[in-house]
Design a protein around this motif. Structure first.
Motif, PDB file in Angstrom:
ATOM      1  N   GLY A   1       0.804  -1.219   0.000  1.00 51.05           N
ATOM      2  CA  GLY A   1       0.000   0.000   0.000  1.00 51.05           C
ATOM      3  C   GLY A   1       0.837   1.269   0.000  1.00 51.05           C
ATOM      4  O   GLY A   1       0.286   2.367  -0.058  1.00 51.05           O
ATOM      5  N   GLN A   2       2.167   1.161   0.066  1.00 50.49           N
ATOM      6  CA  GLN A   2       3.037   2.341   0.032  1.00 50.49           C
ATOM      7  C   GLN A   2       3.394   2.664  -1.418  1.00 50.49           C
ATOM      8  O   GLN A   2       3.526   1.775  -2.259  1.00 50.49           O
ATOM      9  CB  GLN A   2       4.326   2.091   0.828  1.00 50.49           C
ATOM     10  N   LEU A   3       3.568   3.938  -1.683  1.00 51.01           N
ATOM     11  CA  LEU A   3       4.000   4.356  -3.016  1.00 51.01           C
ATOM     12  C   LEU A   3       5.467   3.992  -3.201  1.00 51.01           C
ATOM     13  O   LEU A   3       6.265   4.081  -2.272  1.00 51.01           O
ATOM     14  CB  LEU A   3       3.829   5.859  -3.183  1.00 51.01           C
ATOM     15  N   LEU A   4       5.807   3.571  -4.369  1.00 48.68           N
ATOM     16  CA  LEU A   4       7.182   3.195  -4.682  1.00 48.68           C
ATOM     17  C   LEU A   4       8.003   4.466  -4.881  1.00 48.68           C
ATOM     18  O   LEU A   4       7.752   5.241  -5.806  1.00 48.68           O
ATOM     19  CB  LEU A   4       7.206   2.321  -5.942  1.00 48.68           C
ATOM     20  N   GLN A   5       8.965   4.696  -4.005  1.00 49.53           N
ATOM     21  CA  GLN A   5       9.834   5.870  -4.072  1.00 49.53           C
ATOM     22  C   GLN A   5      11.255   5.378  -4.334  1.00 49.53           C
ATOM     23  O   GLN A   5      12.021   5.123  -3.416  1.00 49.53           O
ATOM     24  CB  GLN A   5       9.763   6.661  -2.773  1.00 49.53           C
ATOM     25  N   VAL A   6      11.577   5.231  -5.589  1.00 46.15           N
ATOM     26  CA  VAL A   6      12.837   4.629  -6.002  1.00 46.15           C
ATOM     27  C   VAL A   6      14.029   5.446  -5.515  1.00 46.15           C
ATOM     28  O   VAL A   6      15.005   4.886  -5.008  1.00 46.15           O
ATOM     29  CB  VAL A   6      12.882   4.470  -7.546  1.00 46.15           C
ATOM     30  N   ASP A   7      13.953   6.754  -5.652  1.00 46.06           N
ATOM     31  CA  ASP A   7      15.079   7.599  -5.237  1.00 46.06           C
ATOM     32  C   ASP A   7      15.339   7.464  -3.732  1.00 46.06           C
ATOM     33  O   ASP A   7      16.479   7.336  -3.297  1.00 46.06           O
ATOM     34  CB  ASP A   7      14.801   9.053  -5.608  1.00 46.06           C
ATOM     35  N   ARG A   8      14.258   7.469  -2.962  1.00 47.09           N
ATOM     36  CA  ARG A   8      14.398   7.319  -1.500  1.00 47.09           C
ATOM     37  C   ARG A   8      14.939   5.936  -1.146  1.00 47.09           C
ATOM     38  O   ARG A   8      15.783   5.799  -0.262  1.00 47.09           O
ATOM     39  CB  ARG A   8      13.054   7.564  -0.825  1.00 47.09           C
ATOM     40  N   GLN A   9      14.483   4.906  -1.835  1.00 48.68           N
ATOM     41  CA  GLN A   9      14.975   3.556  -1.570  1.00 48.68           C
ATOM     42  C   GLN A   9      16.463   3.447  -1.921  1.00 48.68           C
ATOM     43  O   GLN A   9      17.223   2.794  -1.213  1.00 48.68           O
ATOM     44  CB  GLN A   9      14.175   2.520  -2.364  1.00 48.68           C
ATOM     45  N   ARG A  10      16.858   4.086  -3.033  1.00 53.04           N
ATOM     46  CA  ARG A  10      18.278   4.062  -3.427  1.00 53.04           C
ATOM     47  C   ARG A  10      19.138   4.736  -2.368  1.00 53.04           C
ATOM     48  O   ARG A  10      20.180   4.213  -1.972  1.00 53.04           O
ATOM     49  CB  ARG A  10      18.450   4.750  -4.782  1.00 53.04           C
ATOM     50  N   ARG A  11      18.710   5.910  -1.879  1.00 55.93           N
ATOM     51  CA  ARG A  11      19.466   6.608  -0.823  1.00 55.93           C
ATOM     52  C   ARG A  11      19.506   5.787   0.466  1.00 55.93           C
ATOM     53  O   ARG A  11      20.535   5.685   1.121  1.00 55.93           O
ATOM     54  CB  ARG A  11      18.861   7.989  -0.555  1.00 55.93           C
ATOM     55  N   LEU A  12      18.387   5.201   0.825  1.00 61.87           N
ATOM     56  CA  LEU A  12      18.326   4.399   2.045  1.00 61.87           C
ATOM     57  C   LEU A  12      19.198   3.145   1.914  1.00 61.87           C
ATOM     58  O   LEU A  12      19.883   2.754   2.870  1.00 61.87           O
ATOM     59  CB  LEU A  12      16.879   4.020   2.366  1.00 61.87           C
ATOM     60  N   ALA A  13      19.211   2.540   0.736  1.00 60.68           N
ATOM     61  CA  ALA A  13      20.061   1.362   0.519  1.00 60.68           C
ATOM     62  C   ALA A  13      21.541   1.746   0.657  1.00 60.68           C
ATOM     63  O   ALA A  13      22.342   1.009   1.260  1.00 60.68           O
ATOM     64  CB  ALA A  13      19.786   0.750  -0.849  1.00 60.68           C
ATOM     65  N   GLY A  14      21.907   2.891   0.110  1.00 56.67           N
ATOM     66  CA  GLY A  14      23.287   3.370   0.246  1.00 56.67           C
ATOM     67  C   GLY A  14      23.649   3.654   1.697  1.00 56.67           C
ATOM     68  O   GLY A  14      24.743   3.330   2.166  1.00 56.67           O
ATOM     69  N   TYR A  15      22.705   4.282   2.397  1.00 55.01           N
ATOM     70  CA  TYR A  15      22.910   4.586   3.819  1.00 55.01           C
ATOM     71  C   TYR A  15      23.086   3.292   4.613  1.00 55.01           C
ATOM     72  O   TYR A  15      23.999   3.186   5.443  1.00 55.01           O
ATOM     73  CB  TYR A  15      21.719   5.384   4.343  1.00 55.01           C
ATOM     74  N   LEU A  16      22.224   2.307   4.369  1.00 56.18           N
ATOM     75  CA  LEU A  16      22.321   1.026   5.086  1.00 56.18           C
ATOM     76  C   LEU A  16      23.648   0.325   4.782  1.00 56.18           C
ATOM     77  O   LEU A  16      24.285  -0.245   5.681  1.00 56.18           O
ATOM     78  CB  LEU A  16      21.137   0.122   4.732  1.00 56.18           C
ATOM     79  N   GLU A  17      24.079   0.386   3.550  1.00 59.43           N
ATOM     80  CA  GLU A  17      25.345  -0.243   3.170  1.00 59.43           C
ATOM     81  C   GLU A  17      26.522   0.463   3.875  1.00 59.43           C
ATOM     82  O   GLU A  17      27.433  -0.196   4.403  1.00 59.43           O
ATOM     83  CB  GLU A  17      25.512  -0.166   1.659  1.00 59.43           C
ATOM     84  N   GLN A  18      26.475   1.789   3.908  1.00 59.33           N
ATOM     85  CA  GLN A  18      27.545   2.551   4.569  1.00 59.33           C
ATOM     86  C   GLN A  18      27.560   2.256   6.069  1.00 59.33           C
ATOM     87  O   GLN A  18      28.604   2.079   6.677  1.00 59.33           O
ATOM     88  CB  GLN A  18      27.342   4.040   4.292  1.00 59.33           C
ATOM     89  N   ARG A  19      26.397   2.201   6.704  1.00 61.11           N
ATOM     90  CA  ARG A  19      26.318   1.898   8.140  1.00 61.11           C
ATOM     91  C   ARG A  19      26.807   0.474   8.422  1.00 61.11           C
ATOM     92  O   ARG A  19      27.442   0.228   9.432  1.00 61.11           O
ATOM     93  CB  ARG A  19      24.870   2.043   8.653  1.00 61.11           C
ATOM     94  N   GLN A  20      26.500  -0.451   7.499  1.00 64.69           N
ATOM     95  CA  GLN A  20      26.966  -1.835   7.666  1.00 64.69           C
ATOM     96  C   GLN A  20      28.493  -1.899   7.610  1.00 64.69           C
ATOM     97  O   GLN A  20      29.120  -2.577   8.424  1.00 64.69           O
ATOM     98  CB  GLN A  20      26.349  -2.731   6.582  1.00 64.69           C
ATOM     99  N   ARG A  21      29.104  -1.181   6.666  1.00 65.16           N
ATOM    100  CA  ARG A  21      30.580  -1.147   6.579  1.00 65.16           C
ATOM    101  C   ARG A  21      31.177  -0.517   7.836  1.00 65.16           C
ATOM    102  O   ARG A  21      32.172  -0.999   8.372  1.00 65.16           O
ATOM    103  CB  ARG A  21      31.015  -0.374   5.332  1.00 65.16           C
ATOM    104  N   THR A  22      30.558   0.578   8.308  1.00 64.83           N
ATOM    105  CA  THR A  22      31.040   1.245   9.519  1.00 64.83           C
ATOM    106  C   THR A  22      30.928   0.316  10.724  1.00 64.83           C
ATOM    107  O   THR A  22      31.850   0.232  11.548  1.00 64.83           O
ATOM    108  CB  THR A  22      30.252   2.543   9.775  1.00 64.83           C
ATOM    109  N   ALA A  23      29.819  -0.409  10.831  1.00 68.49           N
ATOM    110  CA  ALA A  23      29.629  -1.342  11.947  1.00 68.49           C
ATOM    111  C   ALA A  23      30.681  -2.449  11.898  1.00 68.49           C
ATOM    112  O   ALA A  23      31.248  -2.833  12.935  1.00 68.49           O
ATOM    113  CB  ALA A  23      28.223  -1.929  11.915  1.00 68.49           C
ATOM    114  N   ALA A  24      30.974  -2.951  10.717  1.00 68.31           N
ATOM    115  CA  ALA A  24      31.986  -4.004  10.589  1.00 68.31           C
ATOM    116  C   ALA A  24      33.372  -3.473  10.967  1.00 68.31           C
ATOM    117  O   ALA A  24      34.140  -4.161  11.659  1.00 68.31           O
ATOM    118  CB  ALA A  24      31.994  -4.547   9.163  1.00 68.31           C
ATOM    119  N   ALA A  25      33.680  -2.259  10.532  1.00 63.27           N
ATOM    120  CA  ALA A  25      34.982  -1.664  10.868  1.00 63.27           C
ATOM    121  C   ALA A  25      35.102  -1.435  12.369  1.00 63.27           C
ATOM    122  O   ALA A  25      36.156  -1.705  12.969  1.00 63.27           O
ATOM    123  CB  ALA A  25      35.183  -0.356  10.111  1.00 63.27           C
TER     124      ALA A  25
END
Length: 157
Positions: free
Chosen positions: A63-87
């Motif tokens: 039921g949520q609108l597909l916001q591709v740009d927001r999902q792309r930014r959030l995916a990048g943010y999650l990936e960066q946080r995952q790398r930071t957490a691993a480091a």
């Protein structure tokens, strides 16, 4: 004549060992502070990562609108946080290993200090035993001289 004072010949070595132990204890304290800071940072990053994942799930709900740009930014943010957490997890592990090494060095340094202090106590006991023996010998010699003088003078006290 004033009695001789006890002077430990290895006092410089004892002080050096104590200073080494003190330096290691300071190093352990600094390592503990650094480990605590990295651990806190790691916890913050994990909390941020959990928030990001919750946002991702909220965006992906039916039921949520597909916001591709927001999902792309959030995916990048999650990936960066995952790398930071691993480091940060690696940094915590490295600091924990360093801490264990310092603790082992502290154990060895403490045993060295304890050995010097035990030797100092033994040396002090030998010194005082010799001093008491000398004082008893002097007292005995004085008593013998006094008895000899009394017997030759004929004075009875």
């Amino acid at each position: 004549m004033a009695p001789a004072r006890f002077r430990y010949a290895l006092e410089p070595a004892a002080l050096q060992r104590q200073w080494t132990l003190d330096a290691l204890l300071l190093e352990l304290s600094e390592c503990n502070v650094a480990l605590r800071q990295r651990h806190d940072e790691h916890g913050q990053v994990l909390a941020q990562l959990a928030e990001g994942r919750a946002d991702w799930l909220a965006m992906s709900a039916p039921g949520q609108l597909l916001q591709v740009d927001r999902q792309r930014r959030l995916a990048g943010y999650l990936e960066q946080r995952q790398r930071t957490a691993a480091a940060l997890a690696q940094a915590c592990d490295a600091l924990a290993q360093q801490r264990e090494q310092i603790i082992a060095q502290i154990g060895a340094a403490q045993r060295a200090v304890d050995a010097v202090l035990a030797h100092k106590d033994q040396a002090r006991a030998v010194f005082f035993k010799a001093r008491l023996s000398s004082e008893f010998k002097q007292a005995d010699d004085q008593w013998n001289v006094l008895q000899t003088v009394r017997s030759t003078d004929g004075d009875e006290y």
